[in-house]
Structures are given as C-alpha cells and as structure tokens.
Design a protein around this motif. Structure first.
Motif, mmCIF file in Angstrom:
data_model
loop_
_atom_site.group_PDB
_atom_site.id
_atom_site.type_symbol
_atom_site.label_atom_id
_atom_site.label_comp_id
_atom_site.label_asym_id
_atom_site.label_seq_id
_atom_site.Cartn_x
_atom_site.Cartn_y
_atom_site.Cartn_z
ATOM 1 N N VAL A 42 74.963 38.143 -47.263
ATOM 2 C CA VAL A 42 73.718 37.509 -46.845
ATOM 3 C C VAL A 42 72.520 38.257 -47.415
ATOM 4 C CG1 VAL A 42 72.302 36.859 -44.859
ATOM 5 C CG2 VAL A 42 74.784 36.630 -44.734
ATOM 6 N N PHE A 43 72.580 39.587 -47.362
ATOM 7 C CA PHE A 43 71.484 40.392 -47.908
ATOM 8 C C PHE A 43 71.357 40.179 -49.413
ATOM 9 C CE2 PHE A 43 69.851 44.398 -49.689
ATOM 10 C CZ PHE A 43 68.627 44.451 -49.038
ATOM 11 N N ALA A 44 72.484 40.120 -50.120
ATOM 12 C CA ALA A 44 72.451 39.877 -51.564
ATOM 13 C C ALA A 44 71.847 38.509 -51.868
ATOM 14 C CB ALA A 44 73.867 39.982 -52.143
ATOM 15 N N THR A 45 72.167 37.521 -51.047
ATOM 16 C CA THR A 45 71.590 36.189 -51.228
ATOM 17 C C THR A 45 70.082 36.217 -51.006
ATOM 18 O OG1 THR A 45 73.651 35.146 -50.500
ATOM 19 C CG2 THR A 45 71.668 33.792 -50.430
ATOM 20 N N LEU A 46 69.643 36.953 -49.986
ATOM 21 C CA LEU A 46 68.208 37.076 -49.734
ATOM 22 C C LEU A 46 67.482 37.710 -50.919
ATOM 23 C CD1 LEU A 46 68.051 38.250 -45.997
ATOM 24 C CD2 LEU A 46 67.059 36.172 -46.949
ATOM 25 N N VAL A 47 68.068 38.752 -51.488
ATOM 26 C CA VAL A 47 67.424 39.444 -52.597
ATOM 27 C C VAL A 47 67.385 38.565 -53.843
ATOM 28 C CG1 VAL A 47 67.592 41.422 -54.154
ATOM 29 C CG2 VAL A 47 68.003 41.724 -51.710
ATOM 30 N N SER A 48 68.498 37.910 -54.143
ATOM 31 C CA SER A 48 68.580 37.137 -55.379
ATOM 32 C C SER A 48 67.783 35.842 -55.326
ATOM 33 C CB SER A 48 70.049 36.827 -55.699
ATOM 34 O OG SER A 48 70.632 36.012 -54.680
ATOM 35 N N ARG A 49 67.587 35.279 -54.134
ATOM 36 C CA ARG A 49 66.915 33.985 -54.021
ATOM 37 C C ARG A 49 65.573 34.073 -53.281
ATOM 38 N NH1 ARG A 49 71.697 29.549 -52.774
ATOM 39 N NH2 ARG A 49 73.316 30.522 -54.067
ATOM 40 N N LEU A 50 65.055 35.272 -53.143
ATOM 41 C CA LEU A 50 63.810 35.427 -52.395
ATOM 42 C C LEU A 50 62.666 34.657 -53.046
ATOM 43 C CD1 LEU A 50 62.482 36.755 -49.972
ATOM 44 C CD2 LEU A 50 61.952 38.732 -51.417
ATOM 45 N N GLY A 51 62.633 34.642 -54.370
ATOM 46 C CA GLY A 51 61.577 33.897 -55.048
ATOM 47 C C GLY A 51 61.620 32.411 -54.742
ATOM 48 N N PRO A 55 58.344 30.321 -50.792
ATOM 49 C CA PRO A 55 57.458 29.184 -50.459
ATOM 50 C C PRO A 55 57.903 28.445 -49.202
ATOM 51 C CG PRO A 55 57.967 29.195 -52.795
ATOM 52 C CD PRO A 55 58.874 30.197 -52.167
ATOM 53 N N HIS A 56 59.199 28.369 -48.989
ATOM 54 C CA HIS A 56 59.703 27.703 -47.782
ATOM 55 C C HIS A 56 59.422 28.550 -46.538
ATOM 56 C CE1 HIS A 56 61.820 24.559 -50.039
ATOM 57 N NE2 HIS A 56 62.161 25.502 -50.894
ATOM 58 N N VAL A 57 59.503 29.868 -46.692
ATOM 59 C CA VAL A 57 59.162 30.755 -45.571
ATOM 60 C C VAL A 57 57.703 30.569 -45.182
ATOM 61 C CG1 VAL A 57 58.902 33.168 -44.878
ATOM 62 C CG2 VAL A 57 60.919 32.459 -46.160
ATOM 63 N N ASN A 205 64.745 22.812 -43.948
ATOM 64 C CA ASN A 205 65.219 21.967 -45.042
ATOM 65 C C ASN A 205 66.154 22.728 -45.959
ATOM 66 O OD1 ASN A 205 64.453 21.073 -48.139
ATOM 67 N ND2 ASN A 205 64.745 19.329 -46.780
ATOM 68 N N VAL A 206 65.839 23.996 -46.255
ATOM 69 C CA VAL A 206 66.713 24.821 -47.086
ATOM 70 C C VAL A 206 68.085 24.975 -46.441
ATOM 71 C CG1 VAL A 206 67.070 27.162 -47.985
ATOM 72 C CG2 VAL A 206 64.837 26.076 -48.195
ATOM 73 N N MET A 207 68.106 25.260 -45.145
ATOM 74 C CA MET A 207 69.372 25.441 -44.448
ATOM 75 C C MET A 207 70.177 24.151 -44.418
ATOM 76 S SD MET A 207 67.993 27.841 -41.322
ATOM 77 C CE MET A 207 69.537 27.707 -40.425
ATOM 78 N N MET A 208 69.521 23.009 -44.217
ATOM 79 C CA MET A 208 70.234 21.744 -44.209
ATOM 80 C C MET A 208 70.816 21.430 -45.582
ATOM 81 S SD MET A 208 71.270 19.177 -42.478
ATOM 82 C CE MET A 208 70.368 19.483 -40.955
ATOM 83 N N THR A 209 70.040 21.655 -46.640
ATOM 84 C CA THR A 209 70.534 21.421 -47.995
ATOM 85 C C THR A 209 71.675 22.367 -48.334
ATOM 86 O OG1 THR A 209 68.305 20.722 -48.676
ATOM 87 C CG2 THR A 209 69.863 21.292 -50.415
#
Length: 257
Positions: A42-51, A55-57, A205-209
């Motif tokens: 999960v942390f790796a996903t946060l780092v790699s997709r933070l960009g 905007p969704h945050v 929306n991100v979580m649903m997708t």
C-alpha cells in the motif's frame, strides 16, 4: 524520561506493531493481494501514484471542508434554537432525529437529481452527515446552564440574548469541540460516499474505479489517505480545543500506563 514521552513512545510502538503484524500475517499465510494487500504494498502504491492521487485528494478535501463548514454553521444555529426554545425542541428535534436516521446513501441520488453530478452533491452529503452531532452537542451544552444562574442574571437586568452570548455559548465550547472532532470524520464519509456515486473526481471515485479494476492496493491507498486526512484534522481541532477550552479539560496524567 517523562511520563508523557513514555506514553507517546509506547503508543507509537503499538501502532507500528499493528502494521508489522499485518505484514507478517499476510506473508506467513500467503494472503493474495486481491484479498488483503500488505502495508508495504500500500505504501509503495501511495509513493508511485501520489502524483495521480494528489488532485483527487485535494478535491475530496475541498468538498469535505466546505460541507463541514456549512454543517457547522447550520448545526450551531439549529442547536442554539433547540437549546433555548422549548417550541423548537418539540418541533425541530423530532424532524432532525428522523432525518439523521435516513441512510445518506439514499439521499445522494436525490442530490444528483436536483443538482447533477459533481462537487455539489458531495458538499451537501458531507453537510447532511456532519451537522446532527453539532446540533445535539450545542443543545446539550446550553441545557447545562443552571436555572438559578439564569434567574440571577435576569434579576440583574440581563436579557435572554445576553445570557445566551455571555454564559450559554461559552459553556457549550467543550461540547462544541467534541462534536467537531466527530463531525469532521462524518463529513469525510459523506463526501466520499457521494464521490463513489456521482463524481468523476475525488478519492471515492478513485477507490470505486480501482475496485472495478481489482486494484486492491490502490483501494487501500485511498483508505490510508482518508485516514491520514481525518487524523490530521482531528489533531488540529484537538490543539485548538486545548487552547480555547483548557479550563474544561481534565488532566490525563493520572491515567495508568
């Protein structure tokens, strides 16, 4: 080492231990990522997709805070009316209880029908989720004003508005800040709930997708972001509460380790 430092250090160790246990069990039991991703994933996903996520945050935070601000305004006004007026208590309070009992997932389609998809339904859902705790706590705080004190102030020439402004509202501050810390989490729930149904932006929306694409680590990344935002706002309100209502806060130093 002071007691306060030891208490915080012990809490940090327990929190880290929770995530370490989660990681270890997922590895030991060979749990699939589709069921429960490891914290490191999960942390790796946060780092790699933070960009991509940022905007969704910001969208979710923006709609949540606007809905929360409106909810606080509505809650304070209605709570003050319910707390000082028996007529308002007898008429408005039952309606509020009925409205709060309605699952807000059933209200979102109505907001979409009225205002279309986008930020407006998310703001209104956040408002609908968060204002009721504020109403209850403001009304409860006003109810703690002793009748004898009101009689003394009236005998000195104070009007009902003077009593409300100088005595009633200051006494509601501990109740008010307690309700803020609860209401802000409800506002996040409302905003994300609306985003899963009626928005093309936001963490919901991100979580649903991601869920529809079986990208479970991204779903958990969204959950972690929401948890972090909720904790930050909770801490912020706690710091303001300590400064404003320190006179009503009991010391915690007596608590056992």
């Amino acid at each position: 080492m002071s007691y306060e430092l030891r208490r915080r250090l012990w809490a940090a160790i327990l929190i880290l231990g929770f995530f370490a246990t989660w990681e270890f069990l997922c590895l030991a039991l060979q749990v699939s990522d589709l069921v429960l991703p490891r914290p490191t994933q999960v942390f790796a996903t946060l780092v790699s997709r933070l960009g991509i996520l940022w905007p969704h945050v910001l969208q979710t935070l923006w709609t949540t805070m606007i809905g929360f601000a409106l909810g606080v305004t509505v809650g304070v006004v209605i709570g003050a009316a319910v707390g000082v007026s028996r007529t308002a208590y007898d008429t408005v309070y039952p309606l509020l209880i009925g409205f709060s009992s309605i699952p807000k997932v059933a209200v979102v389609p109505i907001f979409v029908l009225w205002f279309g998809s986008g930020a407006t339904p998310a703001i209104l859902t956040a408002l609908a989720m968060c204002f009721f705790p504020i109403v209850v706590n403001i009304a409860t705080g006003l109810a703690t004003t002793e009748p004898e004190l009101e009689d003394v102030l009236k005998s000195l020439g104070a009007s009902k508005l003077d009593i409300l402004w100088n005595v009633g509202l200051p006494r509601t501050m501990p109740f008010f800040f307690a309700s803020l810390k609860i209401a802000v989490t409800f506002a996040f729930v409302g905003s994300v709930l609306s985003e899963t149904v009626a928005s093309n932006k936001g963490i919901g929306n991100v979580m649903m997708t991601a869920s529809s694409n079986f990208d479970v680590p991204l779903v958990f990344a969204g959950l972690f972001l929401l948890a972090a935002l909720g904790i930050l706002l909770y801490v912020a309100f706690s710091l303001v509460e300590a400064r404003v209502t320190g006179w009503a806060t009991r010391r915690q130093g007596f608590a056992s380790a």
